[in-house]
Design a protein around this motif. Structure first.
Motif, short mmCIF file in Angstrom:
data_model
loop_
_atom_site.label_atom_id
_atom_site.label_comp_id
_atom_site.label_asym_id
_atom_site.label_seq_id
_atom_site.Cartn_x
_atom_site.Cartn_y
_atom_site.Cartn_z
N ALA A 68 44.04 46.72 38.17
CA ALA A 68 43.70 45.53 37.38
C ALA A 68 43.81 44.23 38.17
O ALA A 68 43.37 43.19 37.69
N VAL A 69 44.38 44.28 39.37
CA VAL A 69 44.64 43.05 40.14
C VAL A 69 43.41 42.16 40.29
O VAL A 69 43.51 40.93 40.12
N PRO A 70 42.21 42.70 40.58
CA PRO A 70 41.05 41.80 40.71
C PRO A 70 40.77 40.98 39.46
O PRO A 70 40.15 39.91 39.53
N PHE A 71 41.21 41.46 38.31
CA PHE A 71 40.94 40.77 37.05
C PHE A 71 42.12 39.93 36.58
O PHE A 71 41.94 38.89 35.92
N THR A 72 43.34 40.36 36.89
CA THR A 72 44.54 39.72 36.34
C THR A 72 45.39 39.00 37.39
O THR A 72 46.34 38.30 37.03
N GLY A 73 45.07 39.17 38.67
CA GLY A 73 45.94 38.66 39.73
C GLY A 73 45.84 37.18 39.99
O GLY A 73 46.74 36.58 40.59
N GLY A 74 44.75 36.56 39.57
CA GLY A 74 44.62 35.12 39.72
C GLY A 74 44.52 34.65 41.16
O GLY A 74 44.24 35.42 42.08
N ILE A 117 54.67 44.66 40.40
CA ILE A 117 54.03 44.75 39.08
C ILE A 117 53.82 43.35 38.51
O ILE A 117 52.76 43.04 37.95
N LEU A 118 54.82 42.48 38.63
CA LEU A 118 54.66 41.11 38.16
C LEU A 118 53.50 40.42 38.87
O LEU A 118 52.68 39.75 38.24
N LEU A 119 53.43 40.57 40.18
CA LEU A 119 52.41 39.88 40.96
C LEU A 119 51.01 40.42 40.71
O LEU A 119 50.03 39.79 41.12
N SER A 120 50.91 41.55 40.03
CA SER A 120 49.58 42.04 39.64
C SER A 120 49.01 41.21 38.49
O SER A 120 47.80 41.22 38.25
N GLY A 121 49.89 40.53 37.76
CA GLY A 121 49.47 39.76 36.60
C GLY A 121 49.27 40.56 35.34
O GLY A 121 49.07 39.99 34.25
N VAL A 122 49.35 41.87 35.44
CA VAL A 122 49.07 42.73 34.28
C VAL A 122 50.05 42.50 33.12
O VAL A 122 49.61 42.40 31.97
N PRO A 123 51.36 42.41 33.36
CA PRO A 123 52.27 42.22 32.23
C PRO A 123 51.95 40.98 31.39
O PRO A 123 52.05 40.99 30.18
N PHE A 124 51.50 39.91 32.06
CA PHE A 124 51.24 38.67 31.34
C PHE A 124 49.92 38.75 30.57
O PHE A 124 49.80 38.21 29.48
N ALA A 125 48.92 39.43 31.16
CA ALA A 125 47.66 39.62 30.44
C ALA A 125 47.89 40.44 29.18
O ALA A 125 47.33 40.15 28.11
N LEU A 126 48.76 41.46 29.27
CA LEU A 126 49.07 42.26 28.09
C LEU A 126 49.85 41.45 27.07
O LEU A 126 49.56 41.50 25.87
N TRP A 127 50.84 40.72 27.54
CA TRP A 127 51.69 39.93 26.65
C TRP A 127 50.87 38.88 25.91
O TRP A 127 51.09 38.61 24.73
N ASN A 128 49.90 38.30 26.61
CA ASN A 128 49.07 37.24 26.01
C ASN A 128 47.79 37.76 25.39
O ASN A 128 46.85 37.00 25.16
N LYS A 129 47.75 39.08 25.16
CA LYS A 129 46.61 39.73 24.47
C LYS A 129 45.28 39.43 25.17
O LYS A 129 44.28 39.13 24.53
N GLY A 130 45.33 39.54 26.50
CA GLY A 130 44.12 39.41 27.27
C GLY A 130 43.83 38.01 27.79
O GLY A 130 42.97 37.85 28.67
#
Length: 348
Positions: free
Chosen positions: A25-31, A331-344
């Motif tokens: 998911a990094v290309p989409f959530t990594g910023g 895992i944090l630096l992938s940005g995925v946890p925050f995208a999930l927490w913020n509902k996308g």
């Protein structure tokens, strides 16, 4: 059955560690990059009662985190360079290292590690800690409970009489009082904890004396080629709990004092506590109006190009002392946890 926040986090990290799905998911959530938040850095001191452990990491872990960040393709840059990179959307990911409060161990323990990696960093300092006039109340609370076998205190109209004879009871007492105190005003919080410190025979102002740099230390560090000195207010209050006048005084007067001592501009701000209660739209607008180039919160998230228009409301990633794991950092630096927490939503 009650499931704690810690259990939920542990379960989530366990899932990503097992599956590696966060990497896809990094290309989409990594910023575009990330701003990492640190507080204390010191050797491990195992103890059963350590409610503020989340605010400290070991020197070895700091060293390992910096190595992992670079291995993941992040360029470690100073905050000014990061702002330029956000605006340019160059495609090169950046990481900014930030240290809050002005602790002696940032200079004594973290700095040699930062020098080893030639890693720039920002140190946000509270002038009241430097001058020994403001209080690290969360440390006072821990130290007071550590000394007491029973905690008897009034918070407003609520009376608390809590056992504190062992680590489990002390941890429970800390959690109970912390919640009750942070629900109220700054004035009540400080008054209650000073009373508790008195009961415990603790001098509150001895804590910044022991833990924090003085002006001579800040002035010397400001001359270091890797260091940017930032603003962290006069007294470290939750700004959202203050009047407009007091909030602006905390921001403006602390900046003026810091600039007078370091002989250069202090253009970057960290909001104390930094959660939505402590810093919101009012504070973000005030920071911009007062001329800060950037201001960081403690709200978790990656930095995206859209943050170029939200420079006084930037998220950070907390490197948490209770989760000293490189897998956790990745895992944090992938940005995925925050995208999930913020509902996308990538920019919350």
């Amino acid at each position: 059955m009650f499931i704690s926040k810690r259990q939920i986090i542990s379960s989530g990290f366990g899932f990503f560690r097992r599956t590696g799905l966060h990497r896809l998911a990094v290309p989409f959530t990594g910023g575009a990059g990330a701003i990492l938040m640190f507080h204390r850095v010191r050797p491990s001191q195992p103890r059963d009662f350590a409610p503020n452990l989340l605010l400290e990491i070991t020197p070895d872990f700091l060293d390992a985190v910096i190595s992992r960040v670079k291995a993941l393709g992040f360029m470690i840059v100073d905050i000014d360079t990061a702002l330029t990179m956000i605006a340019e959307s160059s495609g090169q990911k950046f990481a900014v290292l930030t240290f809050d409060d002005g602790y002696k161990d940032t200079r004594d323990i973290a700095l040699p590690i930062l020098e080893k990696h030639a890693a720039p960093f920002t140190m946000y300092v509270t002038t009241g800690f430097i001058e020994r006039t403001a209080r690290l109340w969360w440390v006072e609370l821990e130290e007071s409970i550590a000394r007491l076998s029973r905690v008897r205190i009034a918070i407003g109209e609520r009376l608390f009489d809590l056992p504190a004879t062992n680590a489990a009871e002390k941890n429970a007492a800390f959690a109970t009082l912390y919640q009750a105190l942070t629900d109220g005003s700054e004035e009540d919080l400080l008054a209650v904890i000073v009373d508790l410190a008195r009961q415990a025979g603790l001098d509150p102002l001895s804590i910044p004396e022991e833990l924090c740099l003085d002006w001579a230390g800040i002035e010397t560090l400001a001359k270091h080629e890797l260091c940017t000195i930032g603003v962290h207010t006069l007294t470290h209050p939750r700004l959202g709990k203050l009047t407009e006048t007091d909030m602006r005084r905390e921001l403006g007067d602390s900046r003026t004092q810091i600039e007078a001592h370091i002989g250069k501009e202090a253009e970057h701000l960290a909001y104390p506590v930094g959660n939505p209660v402590a810093a919101g739209v009012r504070e973000f607008e005030a920071a911009a109006e007062l001329g800060f180039k950037s201001a960081v919160t403690t709200r978790p998230g990656m930095i995206f190009p859209a943050h170029d228009n939200r420079r006084t409301a930037l998220p950070r990633l907390s490197i948490n002392g209770t989760w000293q794991s490189l897998d956790y950092v990745e895992i944090l630096l992938s940005g995925v946890p925050f995208a999930l927490w913020n509902k996308g939503r990538l920019v919350a």
